[in-house]
Design a protein around this motif. Structure first.
Motif, short mmCIF file in Angstrom:
data_model
loop_
_atom_site.label_atom_id
_atom_site.label_comp_id
_atom_site.label_asym_id
_atom_site.label_seq_id
_atom_site.Cartn_x
_atom_site.Cartn_y
_atom_site.Cartn_z
N SER A 163 0.78 -1.21 0.05
CA SER A 163 0.02 -0.61 0.23
C SER A 163 1.20 1.49 0.02
CB SER A 163 -1.11 0.44 1.27
OG SER A 163 -1.83 1.38 0.94
N GLY A 164 2.18 1.44 1.08
CA GLY A 164 2.62 2.32 0.80
C GLY A 164 3.62 2.55 -0.60
N LEU A 165 3.47 1.88 -1.25
CA LEU A 165 4.55 1.33 -2.25
C LEU A 165 3.75 2.40 -3.78
CD1 LEU A 165 6.74 -1.31 -2.46
CD2 LEU A 165 7.45 1.45 -2.35
N ALA A 166 2.12 1.79 -3.11
CA ALA A 166 0.90 2.27 -4.54
C ALA A 166 1.05 3.57 -4.08
CB ALA A 166 -0.50 1.40 -4.00
N GLN A 167 1.03 4.49 -2.95
CA GLN A 167 1.48 5.68 -2.10
C GLN A 167 2.18 6.25 -3.29
OE1 GLN A 167 -0.51 6.30 1.60
NE2 GLN A 167 -0.62 4.13 2.18
N LEU A 168 3.03 5.98 -3.20
CA LEU A 168 4.95 6.49 -3.48
C LEU A 168 4.82 6.86 -5.54
CD1 LEU A 168 6.90 5.43 -0.97
CD2 LEU A 168 6.36 8.08 -1.26
N ASP A 169 3.58 6.44 -5.76
CA ASP A 169 3.46 5.87 -6.85
C ASP A 169 4.81 4.94 -7.50
OD1 ASP A 169 1.32 7.01 -7.63
OD2 ASP A 169 2.44 9.01 -7.29
N ALA A 170 5.09 4.10 -7.20
CA ALA A 170 6.08 3.00 -7.16
C ALA A 170 6.18 1.47 -7.77
CB ALA A 170 7.34 3.14 -6.05
N LEU A 171 4.62 1.48 -8.36
CA LEU A 171 4.03 -0.48 -8.70
C LEU A 171 4.34 -0.23 -10.00
CD1 LEU A 171 1.53 -1.16 -5.24
CD2 LEU A 171 3.51 -1.93 -5.33
N GLY A 172 4.16 -0.98 -10.75
CA GLY A 172 3.84 -1.29 -11.96
C GLY A 172 5.11 -1.46 -12.33
N ALA A 173 5.59 -2.51 -13.59
CA ALA A 173 6.51 -2.02 -14.69
C ALA A 173 7.15 -0.68 -15.21
CB ALA A 173 6.60 -3.46 -15.35
N PRO A 174 6.58 -0.47 -15.45
CA PRO A 174 6.47 1.19 -15.91
C PRO A 174 7.40 2.06 -14.04
CG PRO A 174 5.11 0.79 -16.40
CD PRO A 174 4.94 -0.24 -15.74
N ALA A 175 7.20 1.72 -13.97
CA ALA A 175 7.86 2.08 -11.85
C ALA A 175 8.58 1.77 -11.86
CB ALA A 175 6.81 2.33 -11.34
N ARG A 176 9.57 0.91 -11.90
CA ARG A 176 10.40 0.09 -11.29
C ARG A 176 11.84 0.60 -11.32
NH1 ARG A 176 9.09 -5.06 -14.47
NH2 ARG A 176 8.99 -6.38 -12.60
N SER A 177 12.46 2.07 -12.86
CA SER A 177 13.39 2.65 -12.26
C SER A 177 12.80 3.80 -10.53
CB SER A 177 13.26 3.91 -13.11
OG SER A 177 11.98 4.41 -13.88
N ARG A 178 11.88 4.33 -10.84
CA ARG A 178 11.03 5.06 -9.47
C ARG A 178 11.30 4.60 -8.16
NH1 ARG A 178 9.52 7.87 -5.45
NH2 ARG A 178 7.89 8.23 -4.75
N LEU A 179 11.51 2.20 -8.42
CA LEU A 179 11.21 2.25 -6.87
C LEU A 179 12.94 1.54 -7.01
CD1 LEU A 179 9.76 -0.22 -5.01
CD2 LEU A 179 10.31 -1.48 -6.68
N ARG A 180 13.99 1.70 -8.12
CA ARG A 180 14.85 1.69 -7.46
C ARG A 180 15.94 2.78 -6.89
NH1 ARG A 180 17.27 -3.44 -8.36
NH2 ARG A 180 16.09 -4.83 -9.34
N ASN A 181 14.83 3.64 -6.94
CA ASN A 181 15.45 4.87 -6.76
C ASN A 181 14.53 5.56 -5.76
OD1 ASN A 181 17.62 5.53 -8.59
ND2 ASN A 181 16.01 5.30 -10.25
#
Length: 316
Positions: free
Chosen positions: A252-270
């Motif tokens: 849920s927290g990652l969803a709130q950070l817009d860090a879910l979904g394959a297009p958001a992988r770079s967002r997640l890694r940073n």
């Protein structure tokens, strides 16, 4: 939309502090994650198995009441886990369980293909024959979804530690976010510390690895940050479902950070250190709420507030 893949069962809880009070609750780590995610505002599918028997109807009622959409396969009786609580509230388990989602392959694939995030783990990742279908669904989902995994090891079901370790590493390598308890990692890797094992798992490919340590609190690491915090100060009713609530809150927290979904992988890694700290704190609070009341009873959004609100306050 997220999809959780894994077992549903009924926890039959025996508490020596109250020997006349034997309770039955819907459970299973993936089911608990699905319910926790739905309570935190995510549209959630659960690919699972239960039968049309007394316990299965209990599970179905629980899922529907919490807004979880069910994709159900298999033909075996509904699984059960008998949990005996220790004097400190920790649980030990005895299982009567099977895992198979035969007959649901097409709707299960449709569910993961329509999701931004897919979560799995626990018994579903190690118990034949359904473990192969679980891994295949995860691999199919990676093209468009982020993946999370929690081994939630059950030596009573998969006692071969080297085999469980090899299996876990397959799922870790396919995942973007991994959560494990110190007990999980101590069993899988007895020759090194749990934090050393978490760091080794990070090298296999995930963007984030979270290590939970009960009352000592979590350690959450990424390639560029490490966050450690103590557990919340609470009166513990029991620890059933605490790790699952932590996992649901991470998603849920990652969803709130817009860090879910394959297009958001770079967002997640940073992800930044401040974001990682807010994420760990949010999940830590979710686990504490669950520990403060009996059974696997994860919090709703209104009980936790928003992660982004906490992040804005900390940055200010």
């Amino acid at each position: 939309m997220i999809t959780v893949i894994g077992e549903s069962l009924v926890d039959i809880i025996s508490d020596p502090r109250r020997p006349q009070d034997v309770r039955a609750h819907p459970g299973g780590s993936p089911l608990n994650v699905a319910v926790g995610a739905a309570r935190l505002g995510l549209a959630t599918n659960l690919v699972t198995h239960y039968a049309a028997d007394r316990y299965g109807l209990m599970i179905e009622g629980h899922l529907l009441a919490n807004g979880v959409t069910v994709v159900r396969g298999g033909s075996a009786p509904t699984s059960t886990a008998t949990a005996t609580l220790n004097p400190d509230g920790a649980a030990t388990y005895a299982f009567d369980i099977g895992w198979d989602i035969n007959g649901a392959s097409l709707p299960a694939l449709a569910a993961v293909e329509g999701s931004e995030h897919v979560h799995t783990g626990s018994i579903a990742a190690v118990l034949a024959p359904g473990d192969q279908a679980t891994l295949a669904l995860v691999k199919a989902a990676r093209r468009h979804a982020t993946i999370s995994y929690d081994p939630n090891c059950r030596p009573g079901i998969s006692p071969d530690a080297p085999a469980a370790r090899a299996r876990a590493e397959l799922f870790v390598a396919a995942s973007d976010v991994v959560k494990a308890s110190d007990e999980d990692l101590a069993w899988l890797y007895p020759d090194r510390t749990p934090e050393e094992s978490a760091a080794a798992w990070l090298e296999l490919g995930p963007a984030i690895v979270a290590l939970t340590r009960g009352a000592e609190g979590p350690v959450v690491v990424s390639s560029g940050a490490r966050v450690e915090m103590p557990g919340e100060a609470i009166t513990v009713a029991d620890t059933v479902g605490a790790g699952d609530s932590f996992m649901a809150a991470l998603i849920s927290g990652l969803a709130q950070l817009d860090a879910l979904g394959a297009p958001a992988r770079s967002r997640l890694r940073n992800i930044t250190t401040d974001e990682l700290r807010a994420l760990a704190g949010y999940a830590n609070r979710a686990a504490a709420v669950t520990c403060s009341r009996p059974g696997a009873n994860p919090p709703a959004s209104a009980e936790l507030g928003s992660l982004t609100g906490s992040l804005t306050a900390s940055e200010g």
